[in-house]
Design a protein around this motif. Structure first.
Motif, short mmCIF file in Angstrom:
data_model
loop_
_atom_site.label_atom_id
_atom_site.label_comp_id
_atom_site.label_asym_id
_atom_site.label_seq_id
_atom_site.Cartn_x
_atom_site.Cartn_y
_atom_site.Cartn_z
N PHE A 1 33.07 -2.11 -46.09
CA PHE A 1 33.99 -2.16 -47.22
C PHE A 1 33.87 -3.50 -47.94
O PHE A 1 33.86 -4.55 -47.31
N SER A 2 33.81 -3.44 -49.26
CA SER A 2 33.69 -4.67 -50.05
C SER A 2 35.00 -5.43 -50.05
O SER A 2 36.08 -4.84 -49.89
N PRO A 3 34.96 -6.75 -50.22
CA PRO A 3 36.20 -7.55 -50.27
C PRO A 3 37.17 -7.08 -51.35
O PRO A 3 38.39 -7.11 -51.14
N VAL A 4 36.63 -6.64 -52.48
CA VAL A 4 37.51 -6.18 -53.57
C VAL A 4 38.21 -4.89 -53.17
O VAL A 4 39.41 -4.70 -53.45
N LEU B 1 40.95 -5.76 -50.69
CA LEU B 1 42.08 -6.34 -51.42
C LEU B 1 42.88 -5.26 -52.13
O LEU B 1 44.11 -5.24 -52.06
N GLN B 2 42.18 -4.38 -52.80
CA GLN B 2 42.85 -3.32 -53.56
C GLN B 2 43.71 -2.45 -52.65
O GLN B 2 44.84 -2.10 -53.00
N CYS B 3 43.20 -2.11 -51.47
CA CYS B 3 43.96 -1.29 -50.53
C CYS B 3 45.12 -2.07 -49.92
O CYS B 3 46.22 -1.53 -49.74
N ASN B 4 44.88 -3.34 -49.63
CA ASN B 4 45.93 -4.14 -48.99
C ASN B 4 47.06 -4.51 -49.93
O ASN B 4 48.16 -4.86 -49.47
N MET B 5 46.82 -4.45 -51.24
CA MET B 5 47.87 -4.81 -52.19
C MET B 5 49.12 -3.95 -52.01
O MET B 5 50.25 -4.41 -52.22
N GLU B 6 48.94 -2.71 -51.61
CA GLU B 6 50.08 -1.83 -51.37
C GLU B 6 50.94 -2.37 -50.23
O GLU B 6 52.18 -2.37 -50.30
N TYR B 7 50.28 -2.86 -49.18
CA TYR B 7 51.02 -3.40 -48.03
C TYR B 7 51.59 -4.77 -48.33
O TYR B 7 52.69 -5.11 -47.89
#
Length: 559
Positions: free
Chosen positions: A285-288, A291-297
């Motif tokens: 998984f790319s860093p972006v 980040l995009q997935c973790n923004m929800e958490y």
């Protein structure tokens, strides 16, 4: 348990014996009677006794000792399941000494004996395991989670020891599931057991570990418990990446959306910040994307007021950003709801949070996020932050970043239309603007105004790069003239008001001094505030004068 025995027990323990005088044999006696009642098939009678209002004194004081025989009965006899479940639920709700005795001896011993029975079951094993884990976890949620190293080491309420016992209890069932992984075709019972263990893990993440202080440098009891949870998930064939990035949580887990997000937010924190089991996490998984997935958490954590949640949210935000290349995040990401909500929540921390260390951490993460945006995304983000005017300090910080971006764009090879071209003018118009016109409160807006004047002075000094772009210099001068004109009016009105207030204060002091009724400390404080305001106005005006001097100098330079 016949009526005479029941009355004798009530007479002896509830009416005649103070709670502090109860002896170990008293607890053993009621356990023996309860066990005998279950052995005789009278679970309904025992439930009636436990729920009877007149017996609540003994139930609250000693009812916890009936948990073990009730759990044993659940795992052995299906016909008494309903009565025993109801009895366990009632006892765990009302028994006030249950927790203290659990942490000393009962918790570990009952789990050990209960595990022996459960491992021997073929039918209803999953349901029984789920019942035991659910009942015990509900009880543990009543204990305060230690949030410092000292509290955890003291373990006054026994939560850490209970978590260790719970982890040991689940290991055998996890191992049983793990041994059947691979080519083995699992039964419905195996699948149900996986589900119960998954429920246990998700509840532990949200109800216990989310509030705990964890550190890789200190392998505490709760750290080891967190490690067990992280190891258990893949062992029961629950992919961490699917759980975090593709929301594969089963509907049977019975968590609402908020609870599910909190559990997965804690999971993301343990994985990416504390790096528990990170070595086995897929590196594709790319860093972006991460980040995009973790923004929800991150948004879920930062929208809470608990310090432990905010700390975990800030740490997860920082760690998710660190791997992203500077100036790389595209403007399209800002269209996602989470990329709007997280900075707004972060701004609330910067402006409203009373804890200085959280504000300091929040500011560092805020700047880190800005650094990762590309030029167009920075431009859009700055516009958004300036349009939602709520705090002069945050706005001043944004304007300072705008100046830094202009300076960066003026370096060879870094030219950007978003901070030098026509597109920059729309951003500049938001910076050089007084929302309340001449009635603007200059003191509350001081940070913003001072940074705007510093930016304007810098642009005039570095006019060559702006003059080379068609229409930019002329429009900048127009915006500047309108802004300075309004600002001068505002300063003049504010100075007149504060000067009048200061004069009135001095006159009032003279009058009160004659009557010897003056409050010198308060008067001196107010006087200092008024003097400070006048000094601030002088500073603003001196910057305006310098800007006008620069303007005159530049007008003498031929185009």
């Amino acid at each position: 348990m016949n009526e005479d025995q029941e009355n004798d027990m009530i007479q002896r323990w509830v009416r005649d014996t103070p709670e502090e005088d109860l002896k170990p044999e008293d607890y053993q006696h009621i356990k023996t009677l309860g066990s005998a009642c279950l052995t005789e098939g009278n679970s309904a009678q025992l439930l009636t006794f436990i729920q009877d209002e007149k017996n609540q004194g003994i139930v609250k004081s000693m009812g916890f000792v009936l948990i073990e025989p009730l759990v044993n009965e659940v795992v052995k006899k299906e016909k008494s399941l309903e009565h025993c479940q109801a009895a366990i639920t009632h006892l765990t709700r009302v028994s006030k000494l249950f927790i203290n005795h659990i942490m000393r001896h009962f918790f570990v011993s009952s789990l050990s004996s209960g595990m022996t029975f459960l491992l021997q079951l073929d039918d209803r094993k999953a349901a029984c395991v789920g019942l035991v884990l659910s009942a015990l976890q509900k009880q543990l949620t009543r204990l305060p989670v230690p949030y410092t190293k000292q509290l955890e080491e003291a373990d006054e309420y026994g939560l850490c020891r209970c978590c260790t016992a719970l982890a040991d209890f689940t290991k055998s069932f996890v191992q049983e599931i793990k041994s059947k992984n691979g080519n083995y075709v699992g039964t419905t019972e195996d699948e149900e057991l996986r589900t119960e263990l998954l429920k246990f893990c998700m509840r532990s993440l949200r109800e216990l570990l989310l509030d705990a202080e964890l550190s890789r440098d200190r392998k505490s009891s709760l750290w080891l418990f967190a490690t067990e949870i992280m190891v258990t998930l893949p062992a029961i064939q629950q992919s961490l990446s699917e759980l975090l990035f593709f929301n594969s949580l089963k509907k049977s887990i019975q968590m609402d959306d908020c609870q599910s997000k909190e559990s997965r937010a804690c999971l993301a924190y343990l994985l990416f910040v504390q790096l528990i089991t990170i070595e086995s996490f897929p590196a594709v998984f790319s860093p972006v994307f991460v980040l995009q997935c973790n923004m929800e958490y991150i948004n879920q954590l930062l929208s809470r007021y608990a310090e432990s949640h905010l700390l975990k949210g800030l740490a997860l935000y920082a760690k998710s950003l660190e791997s992203v290349e500077d100036n790389s995040l595209p403007v399209s990401l800002l269209e996602l709801q989470s990329f709007y909500n997280v900075p707004q929540n972060l701004r609330h921390i910067l402006t409203d949070c009373p804890m200085q260390h959280l504000r300091a951490s929040g500011l560092q993460v805020f700047q880190l996020f800005i650094n990762k945006l590309d030029s167009e995304a920075k431009h859009k983000f700055f516009r958004c932050m300036l349009k939602t005017r709520n705090h002069a300090g945050v706005e001043g910080y944004i304007i300072k970043n705008i100046k830094n971006q202009v300076e960066f764009s003026m370096k060879p090879g870094n030219a950007s239309k978003w901070f030098l071209g026509v597109e920059f003018l729309s951003l500049l118009g938001l910076v050089l603007h007084l929302s309340q016109g001449a009635e603007t409160d200059l003191l509350n807006s001081m940070d913003r105004i001072m940074e705007s004047l510093n930016l304007l002075r810098y642009l005039l000094i570095r006019d060559k790069e702006l003059r080379s772009r068609t229409g930019v210099w002329e429009e900048l001068c127009r915006i500047k003239d309108d802004y300075l004109k309004m600002l001068r009016v505002c300063i003049s009105l504010s100075r007149a008001y504060y000067s009048a207030e200061l004069k009135a204060l001095k006159d009032n002091q003279k009058i009160k001094a004659k009557d010897q009724q003056t409050d010198c400390v308060l008067c001196r404080y107010v006087s200092q505030v008024l003097h400070s305001a006048l000094v601030t106005f002088d500073l603003m005006e001196s910057l305006i004068v310098r800007i006008e001097e620069l303007t005159e100098e530049k007008l003498k330079i031929p185009n």
